[in-house]
Design a protein around this motif. Structure first.
Motif, PDB file in Angstrom:
ATOM      1  N   ARG A   1      47.691  46.183  34.928  1.00 55.70           N
ATOM      2  CA  ARG A   1      46.938  46.126  36.194  1.00 55.70           C
ATOM      3  C   ARG A   1      45.870  47.205  36.169  1.00 55.70           C
ATOM      4  NH1 ARG A   1      46.178  42.317  39.363  1.00 55.70           N
ATOM      5  NH2 ARG A   1      45.853  43.717  41.086  1.00 55.70           N
TER       6      ARG A   1
ATOM      7  N   SER B   1      39.729  44.419  40.892  1.00 53.15           N
ATOM      8  CA  SER B   1      41.079  44.631  40.376  1.00 53.15           C
ATOM      9  C   SER B   1      41.498  43.393  39.605  1.00 53.15           C
ATOM     10  CB  SER B   1      42.057  44.920  41.517  1.00 53.15           C
ATOM     11  OG  SER B   1      42.103  43.827  42.408  1.00 53.15           O
ATOM     12  N   GLY B   2      42.537  43.560  38.802  1.00 51.88           N
ATOM     13  CA  GLY B   2      43.021  42.437  38.007  1.00 51.88           C
ATOM     14  C   GLY B   2      43.968  42.898  36.924  1.00 51.88           C
ATOM     15  N   ASN B   3      43.972  42.148  35.817  1.00 58.77           N
ATOM     16  CA  ASN B   3      44.872  42.405  34.699  1.00 58.77           C
ATOM     17  C   ASN B   3      44.108  42.521  33.393  1.00 58.77           C
ATOM     18  OD1 ASN B   3      47.664  42.155  35.851  1.00 58.77           O
ATOM     19  ND2 ASN B   3      46.800  40.209  36.526  1.00 58.77           N
TER      20      ASN B   3
ATOM     21  N   ALA C   1      40.941  39.862  33.365  1.00 59.40           N
ATOM     22  CA  ALA C   1      41.065  38.776  34.337  1.00 59.40           C
ATOM     23  C   ALA C   1      41.041  39.392  35.728  1.00 59.40           C
ATOM     24  CB  ALA C   1      42.361  37.999  34.118  1.00 59.40           C
ATOM     25  N   TYR C   2      39.951  39.143  36.452  1.00 60.40           N
ATOM     26  CA  TYR C   2      39.800  39.688  37.796  1.00 60.40           C
ATOM     27  C   TYR C   2      40.657  38.893  38.770  1.00 60.40           C
ATOM     28  CZ  TYR C   2      35.875  42.209  35.815  1.00 60.40           C
ATOM     29  OH  TYR C   2      35.113  43.035  35.039  1.00 60.40           O
ATOM     30  N   ASP C   3      41.185  39.551  39.792  1.00 55.25           N
ATOM     31  CA  ASP C   3      42.027  38.890  40.780  1.00 55.25           C
ATOM     32  C   ASP C   3      41.326  37.715  41.446  1.00 55.25           C
ATOM     33  OD1 ASP C   3      44.215  40.518  40.321  1.00 55.25           O
ATOM     34  OD2 ASP C   3      43.731  41.904  41.959  1.00 55.25           O
ATOM     35  N   ASP C   4      39.994  37.807  41.620  1.00 53.57           N
ATOM     36  CA  ASP C   4      39.281  36.724  42.286  1.00 53.57           C
ATOM     37  C   ASP C   4      38.914  35.570  41.346  1.00 53.57           C
ATOM     38  OD1 ASP C   4      37.270  38.001  40.881  1.00 53.57           O
ATOM     39  OD2 ASP C   4      35.902  38.169  42.572  1.00 53.57           O
TER      40      ASP C   4
ATOM     41  N   PRO D   1      41.241  34.675  38.150  1.00 52.76           N
ATOM     42  CA  PRO D   1      42.216  34.945  37.095  1.00 52.76           C
ATOM     43  C   PRO D   1      42.180  33.957  35.929  1.00 52.76           C
ATOM     44  CG  PRO D   1      43.303  34.060  39.031  1.00 52.76           C
ATOM     45  CD  PRO D   1      41.875  34.337  39.417  1.00 52.76           C
TER      46      PRO D   1
ATOM     47  N   PRO E   1      38.809  34.723  32.475  1.00 55.38           N
ATOM     48  CA  PRO E   1      38.714  36.123  32.036  1.00 55.38           C
ATOM     49  C   PRO E   1      37.415  36.398  31.282  1.00 55.38           C
ATOM     50  CG  PRO E   1      40.219  34.922  30.625  1.00 55.38           C
ATOM     51  CD  PRO E   1      39.837  33.989  31.737  1.00 55.38           C
TER      52      PRO E   1
END
Length: 163
Positions: free
Chosen positions: A86, A102-104, A115-118, A120, A123
């Motif tokens: 994260r 934010s993301g992973n 991979a952004y939360d908005d 996913p 990527p």
């Protein structure tokens, strides 16, 4: 001018190299970066876990003079990475405008994926380097480089040092 032309040429080569490789993270395409590994070929996400501050944050459009250097414009970029992959990224522009992401993070097919939360399932793929004290990201992204209110296809170069 020669230095600018050389930078543009090198960025173009980097983009062509990145776009010529087909990356995928999972067989069903639904898991995004979560199905990728936290261990890469040269470092692991746990190696870059912690807080980082950018010393370089440039957004460039090939063959376009409207490039942005967030740090030179009086802004800042900070990155926080957890061992789980994260992350949170904050870009504060010189005029005080702040963007939070934010993301992973993960490694898929030898590529460093964000991979952004908005988004996913879409990527971004980056070229990375890490030497223990400096973490560098280079890749394609979208950013309002020319400040006209519309996202531009751009090349981002971020160099972070650990806080």
């Amino acid at each position: 001018m020669k230095n600018s032309a050389l930078k543009t040429f090198l960025l173009m080569i980097a983009v062509l190299s990145l776009t010529s490789i087909n990356y995928s993270c999972s067989s069903d395409g639904e898991d995004g970066v979560e199905s990728c590994s936290l261990d890469g070929p040269n470092f692991s996400i746990s190696d870059v876990a912690g807080s980082w501050t950018a010393t370089t944050a440039t957004f460039s459009i090939l063959n376009n003079p409207n490039n942005r250097d967030i740090i030179a414009e009086g802004g800042s970029v900070s990155l926080s990475v957890q061992g789980s992959g994260r992350f949170s990224l904050t870009i504060m522009e010189g005029d005080g405008t702040t963007q939070n992401f934010s993301g992973n993070l993960g490694f898929c097919d030898d590529g460093f994926n964000v991979a952004y939360d908005d988004a996913p399932d879409d990527p971004e793929i980056y070229t990375t380097s890490f030497n223990g004290t400096e973490f560098t990201l280079l890749g394609d992204t979208e950013f309002d480089v020319d400040a006209d209110g519309t996202e531009d296809a751009a090349i981002v170069r971020l160099i972070f040092v650990r806080n």
